[in-house]
Design an enzyme around this catalytic site. Structure first.
Site, PDB file in Angstrom:
ATOM      1  N   LYS A 118       3.547   2.046  16.086  1.00  0.00           N
ATOM      2  CA  LYS A 118       4.632   1.914  15.108  1.00  0.00           C
ATOM      3  C   LYS A 118       4.633   3.076  14.107  1.00  0.00           C
ATOM      4  O   LYS A 118       5.670   3.597  13.736  1.00  0.00           O
ATOM      5  CB  LYS A 118       4.446   0.585  14.371  1.00  0.00           C
ATOM      6  CG  LYS A 118       5.509   0.289  13.342  1.00  0.00           C
ATOM      7  CD  LYS A 118       5.212  -1.021  12.626  1.00  0.00           C
ATOM      8  CE  LYS A 118       6.302  -1.393  11.641  1.00  0.00           C
ATOM      9  NZ  LYS A 118       5.947  -2.539  10.808  1.00  0.00           N
ATOM     10  N   GLN A 119       3.461   3.439  13.626  1.00  0.00           N
ATOM     11  CA  GLN A 119       3.369   4.444  12.561  1.00  0.00           C
ATOM     12  C   GLN A 119       1.982   5.065  12.599  1.00  0.00           C
ATOM     13  O   GLN A 119       1.080   4.518  13.245  1.00  0.00           O
ATOM     14  CB  GLN A 119       3.631   3.804  11.208  1.00  0.00           C
ATOM     15  CG  GLN A 119       2.575   2.812  10.766  1.00  0.00           C
ATOM     16  CD  GLN A 119       3.081   1.853   9.697  1.00  0.00           C
ATOM     17  OE1 GLN A 119       3.540   0.770  10.020  1.00  0.00           O
ATOM     18  NE2 GLN A 119       2.970   2.250   8.439  1.00  0.00           N
ATOM     19  N   GLU A 124       1.024  -1.577  12.933  1.00  0.00           N
ATOM     20  CA  GLU A 124       1.100  -3.046  13.006  1.00  0.00           C
ATOM     21  C   GLU A 124       1.497  -3.545  14.399  1.00  0.00           C
ATOM     22  O   GLU A 124       1.635  -4.748  14.599  1.00  0.00           O
ATOM     23  CB  GLU A 124       2.086  -3.566  11.951  1.00  0.00           C
ATOM     24  CG  GLU A 124       1.565  -3.372  10.530  1.00  0.00           C
ATOM     25  CD  GLU A 124       2.555  -3.837   9.472  1.00  0.00           C
ATOM     26  OE1 GLU A 124       3.746  -3.958   9.784  1.00  0.00           O
ATOM     27  OE2 GLU A 124       2.120  -4.070   8.329  1.00  0.00           O
ATOM     28  N   TRP A 155       0.832  -1.208   0.000  1.00  0.00           N
ATOM     29  CA  TRP A 155       0.000   0.000   0.000  1.00  0.00           C
ATOM     30  C   TRP A 155       0.865   1.256   0.000  1.00  0.00           C
ATOM     31  O   TRP A 155       0.379   2.350  -0.255  1.00  0.00           O
ATOM     32  CB  TRP A 155      -0.969   0.007   1.188  1.00  0.00           C
ATOM     33  CG  TRP A 155      -0.341   0.301   2.528  1.00  0.00           C
ATOM     34  CD1 TRP A 155       0.680  -0.382   3.116  1.00  0.00           C
ATOM     35  CD2 TRP A 155      -0.665   1.371   3.429  1.00  0.00           C
ATOM     36  NE1 TRP A 155       0.993   0.177   4.333  1.00  0.00           N
ATOM     37  CE2 TRP A 155       0.180   1.255   4.561  1.00  0.00           C
ATOM     38  CE3 TRP A 155      -1.604   2.401   3.419  1.00  0.00           C
ATOM     39  CZ2 TRP A 155       0.144   2.125   5.642  1.00  0.00           C
ATOM     40  CZ3 TRP A 155      -1.647   3.266   4.510  1.00  0.00           C
ATOM     41  CH2 TRP A 155      -0.790   3.134   5.596  1.00  0.00           C
ATOM     42  N   ASP A 156       2.140   1.089   0.247  1.00  0.00           N
ATOM     43  CA  ASP A 156       3.085   2.206   0.231  1.00  0.00           C
ATOM     44  C   ASP A 156       2.940   3.024  -1.057  1.00  0.00           C
ATOM     45  O   ASP A 156       3.045   4.238  -1.053  1.00  0.00           O
ATOM     46  CB  ASP A 156       4.533   1.691   0.261  1.00  0.00           C
ATOM     47  CG  ASP A 156       4.846   0.796   1.443  1.00  0.00           C
ATOM     48  OD1 ASP A 156       3.912   0.179   1.984  1.00  0.00           O
ATOM     49  OD2 ASP A 156       6.021   0.689   1.828  1.00  0.00           O
TER      50      ASP A 156
HETATM   51  C1  BGC Z   1       4.952  -1.104   7.484  1.00  0.00           C
HETATM   52  C2  BGC Z   1       3.900  -1.211   6.411  1.00  0.00           C
HETATM   53  C3  BGC Z   1       4.567  -1.149   5.060  1.00  0.00           C
HETATM   54  C4  BGC Z   1       5.683  -2.189   4.944  1.00  0.00           C
HETATM   55  C5  BGC Z   1       6.477  -2.051   3.660  1.00  0.00           C
HETATM   56  C6  BGC Z   1       5.992  -2.195   7.276  1.00  0.00           C
HETATM   57  O1  BGC Z   1       6.991  -2.077   8.245  1.00  0.00           O
HETATM   58  O2  BGC Z   1       4.369  -1.240   8.752  1.00  0.00           O
HETATM   59  O3  BGC Z   1       2.967  -0.157   6.534  1.00  0.00           O
HETATM   60  O4  BGC Z   1       3.628  -1.367   4.066  1.00  0.00           O
HETATM   61  O5  BGC Z   1       6.584  -2.033   6.016  1.00  0.00           O
HETATM   62  O6  BGC Z   1       7.097  -0.798   3.572  1.00  0.00           O
END
Ligand code: BGC
Length: 761
Positions: free
Chosen positions: A602-603, A489, A358-359
């Site tokens: 985390k984000q 996550e 999804w990035d």
């Molecule tokens: C992130 C995801 C991301 C993936 C690839 C993961 O660490 O939590 O949001 O899509 O890395 O970049």
């Protein structure tokens, strides 16, 4: 964190050879051209620590991942980007001593990535075991003008001797992935040939049967003239073909090898024509010669920089950082092939399987929208359109029906290739990002026709998924969404993730608008879509409206915050400041169980929603949520800081914005997260770009106009950038005195600066 890269506006510079950082540099100094990429490995033999990596776009291997705890609905494989045949190899022996930087004294070592012209330069003086000193300089690039050509100029100058040397110049498909299970090799030889001056190997991937033909040809010059050799031997073994050349090296005289490589894949050529076409590409490359090829390549880079450069006055480290990000993004995805996408590591490493996440939609699209022709961003959307049938199959595997589409979390060809139930089945917010990208594209470009041509079908599939994924809670008298993982996550299997519920209903609303638009725009096209998707318009849209009206969103009215998920406030609410330095990063120091129970984020999660849908919320709401969530956020995904920079800028938290910006801008150059050796964080580089343009520059697109609400970080004097916007190129310079805009091409337009309309022509 490391600090060995020298600051420079246009170049990335490493001085002195430190084997401990070699693998980090191999990532940082990577070169590519959208079709292929190459880590900054040495041409000569190297017995020290190295991650050899050449990558060819679209070529992958479906590694088996069956495990005992298999769950129905898991995909059959995990796709791996494949380490492709080595085209750079030039081994050097002098008087039977191998040139190997791990085994000789190395002085004056320099690696330079020239970002303006797109090439890698490496030079050093090596002292061999018997005291012979030799100076080597190599320059190489992956042509941006001819996507299948790589070229190397490799120069050898004896400093204190005259002697016989042996050069082995070759192509080698006997390569292995670092992440391969049991050292399994993924390539099989299909064909090889070698003759004097040329070698070709065609290798085939196991299971996926991609063919890649790698060929090379070379010329050697000594003191500016064609060199004469004692002997050329043909060298062939399994998956390997090359020439071994014996020649005399004369003290102080430069001998130069020009090696031209052609890398062709069956994605772009019929398999039975690969060798023939490879020969034509090699002939073309060698007849043009290194300088001409380089000139053509450099011209493309000059043009690219005209489209996408950002200049920063007053902070060289920041200038280098932003250019590095732009450089890597530009050489990862060129947008001329709708089958390709942007892996989190691009062509710089194997981690994350090189697949699409999804990035792309949530983070990368805005960069390509604003810095390249419209087609480039459009192709990213068409990529997902082409995968729609697979997304429908993917949802069907999980029990969804009637054309509901669930796009994969990780994919190469539209199939899901990630199997962790809490991600594969639950991190479904990704579906919303794909819908959001359609909106984002149309908002930016004004290309509403896209909805008619491709967009609506995708939106219908995704909306159908949301409509089936929610359930009616009789207790709440509302719709709820259970068992999900949000963008953060560090929480799994939660109920009512605010972000997921929000993006789901937003998708439904946007789909309803798209239905209305397409109906009016082209009623025949609409009828075709209804037929193709079997849309029961009245029934389905009524259901969507009902969900929009009756969705449940967790919030705490008292504190004025949205809750990341049900029960979030039951956690022990600590802040990152409460953590000990030795606890960081949590994902390396804490058990997963402890992470899941903690409040640490985390984000961006709730904040991701406030960033996407900011117009639906007042400033105070955004502030309260930012003040509540940011202090708990550890930013352990490289995608995290940028969203926070944008929101912090909006809220006037300049210091915070800059502090977070620094984490993204030089993330790889300074190896902030201690993982650059695995490859670069390509997708988060687009986030860095957004931090400047949407964060500091305050760029938004509303009502078909560019809006700016800019400021200059205290550490900078000024910054400027260019934007492609609806057939125009706008140059923007932001200083402490204000904003200067210039229309470089295209028809006059209105822009909005701090709520004031300004005409530019
Ligand atoms: C992130 C995801 C991301 C993936 C690839 C993961 O660490 O939590 O949001 O899509 O890395 O970049």
């Amino acid at each position: 964190m490391k600090n060995y890269i020298k600051h420079h506006e246009w170049n990335i510079i490493e001085e002195g050879f430190d084997p401990h950082v070699n693998q980090i540099s191999e990532s940082i100094f990577s070169i590519g051209n959208g079709r292929m990429g190459q880590r900054a490995n040495f041409e000569e033999e190297y017995s020290g620590e190295t991650l050899r990596g050449s990558y060819v776009a679209g070529v992958y291997y479906p590694d088996k991942t069956r495990v005992g705890w298999w769950k129905n609905g898991y995909p059959e494989y995990f796709a791996k980007v494949l380490n492709a045949p080595n085209w750079i190899g030039i081994h050097v022996s002098i008087d039977n001593q191998k040139l190997d930087l791990a085994k000789c004294k190395v002085e004056e070592f320099r690696r330079i990535l020239n970002m303006r012209s797109g090439y890698l330069l490496r030079s050093f003086v090596a002292t061999l075991g018997d005291g012979k000193k030799v100076k080597i300089e190599s320059k190489r690039f992956c042509s941006m003008a001819h996507g299948e050509i790589g070229a190397i100029r490799y120069s050898i100058t004896p400093i204190n001797f005259t002697a016989k040397a042996t050069l082995s110049i070759y192509v080698d498909a006997d390569v292995v992935n670092k992440d391969s299970n049991y050292d399994e090799k993924f390539w099989e030889e299909v064909y090889k040939e070698a003759s004097e001056g040329r070698a070709i190997v065609t290798a085939q991937t196991k299971k996926t049967f991609f063919h890649v033909t790698t060929g090379m040809t070379y010329t050697i010059e000594s003191a500016g003239k064609k060199a004469t050799f004692d002997r050329v031997n043909i060298e062939q073994r399994e998956k390997f073909a090359g020439n071994v050349i014996q020649l005399d090296l004369e003290q102080d005289k430069e001998t130069v090898v020009y090696k031209y490589a052609a890398i062709l894949s069956s994605e772009n050529h019929p398999k039975d024509k690969l060798v023939e076409n490879c020969k034509s590409v090699l002939d073309e490359a060698s007849s043009k010669g290194f300088d001409k090829l380089f000139e053509e390549h450099e011209k493309v880079w000059f043009h690219k920089w005209e489209e996408c450069d950002i200049t920063i006055e007053g902070d060289v480290a920041a200038q280098q950082g932003i250019r590095f990000n732009i450089f890597q993004l530009t050489q990862t995805y060129t947008g001329d092939d709708e089958r390709l996408n942007i892996g989190p590591k691009g062509f710089t490493g194997e981690k994350y399987g090189g697949s699409t996440y999804w990035d792309t939609e949530a983070y990368c699209l805005p960069f390509y929208l604003a810095t390249a022709e419209q087609q480039v961003a459009r192709n990213l959307l068409v990529y997902r359109y082409k995968h729609l049938p697979k997304a429908i199959e993917n949802a069907a595997k999980l029990g969804f029906t009637e054309g509901a589409a669930l796009y994969p979390m990780v994919t190469m060809n539209g199939e899901e290739c990630h199997n962790e139930w809490e991600i594969t089945f639950e991190e479904i917010h990704r579906n919303g990002a794909i819908a959001y990208a359609i909106f984002d594209y149309v908002r930016y470009t004004g290309d509403e026709k896209y909805l008619t041509e491709y967009g609506l079908e995708v939106l219908i599939g995704i909306s159908r998924f949301w409509a089936q994924r929610v359930n009616w809670s009789a207790r709440k008298n509302q719709y709820v969404m259970l068992g999900v993982t949000g963008p953060n996550e560090y929480e799994n299997n939660v109920n009512n993730n605010w972000y997921t519920n929000t993006i789901a209903t937003w998708t439904l609303k946007y789909t309803l608008e798209a239905v209305d638009f397409v109906k009016k725009d082209d009623s025949q096209a609409y009828q075709n879509i209804v037929k193709k998707t079997k849309l029961k318009e009245e029934e389905e849209t009524a259901k969507w409206r009902d969900i929009i009206d009756k969705m449940y969103y967790p919030e705490d009215k008292h504190q004025g915050v949205f809750l990341q998920q049900d029960g979030f406030l039951d956690k022990e609410l600590l802040t990152v400041k409460d953590l000990r330095p030795e606890d960081r990063p949590l994902n390396q120091k804490w058990s997963w169980d402890r992470i899941l129970r903690s409040c640490f984020i985390k984000q961006a999660d709730v904040l991701q929603g406030l960033y996407f849908f900011e117009d639906n919320f007042d400033q105070e709401t955004i502030r309260k949520n930012f003040d509540f969530y940011e202090p708990m956020t550890v930013h352990e995904s490289s995608l995290s800081p940028c969203v926070h920079v944008i929101l912090a800028s909006k809220l006037g938290y300049k210091q915070k914005a800059y502090e977070l910006y620094l984490r993204t801008a030089r993330l790889d150059l300074d190896d902030y997260n201690n993982d650059t050796e695995d490859g670069l964080h390509i997708t988060s580089m687009a986030g860095t770009w957004m931090s400047v343009i949407k964060g500091f520059g305050g760029l938004r697109v509303k009502d078909g106009r560019l809006h700016f609400n800019p400021y200059v970080p205290d550490q900078w004097k000024s910054y400027s950038f260019r934007l492609e916007f609806r057939g125009r190129v706008v140059k923007v310079k932001i200083t402490t005195d204000g904003i200067e805009t210039k229309l470089e091409s295209g028809s006059p337009m209105e822009i909005v600066v701090k709520d004031e309309v300004v005409k530019i022509s």
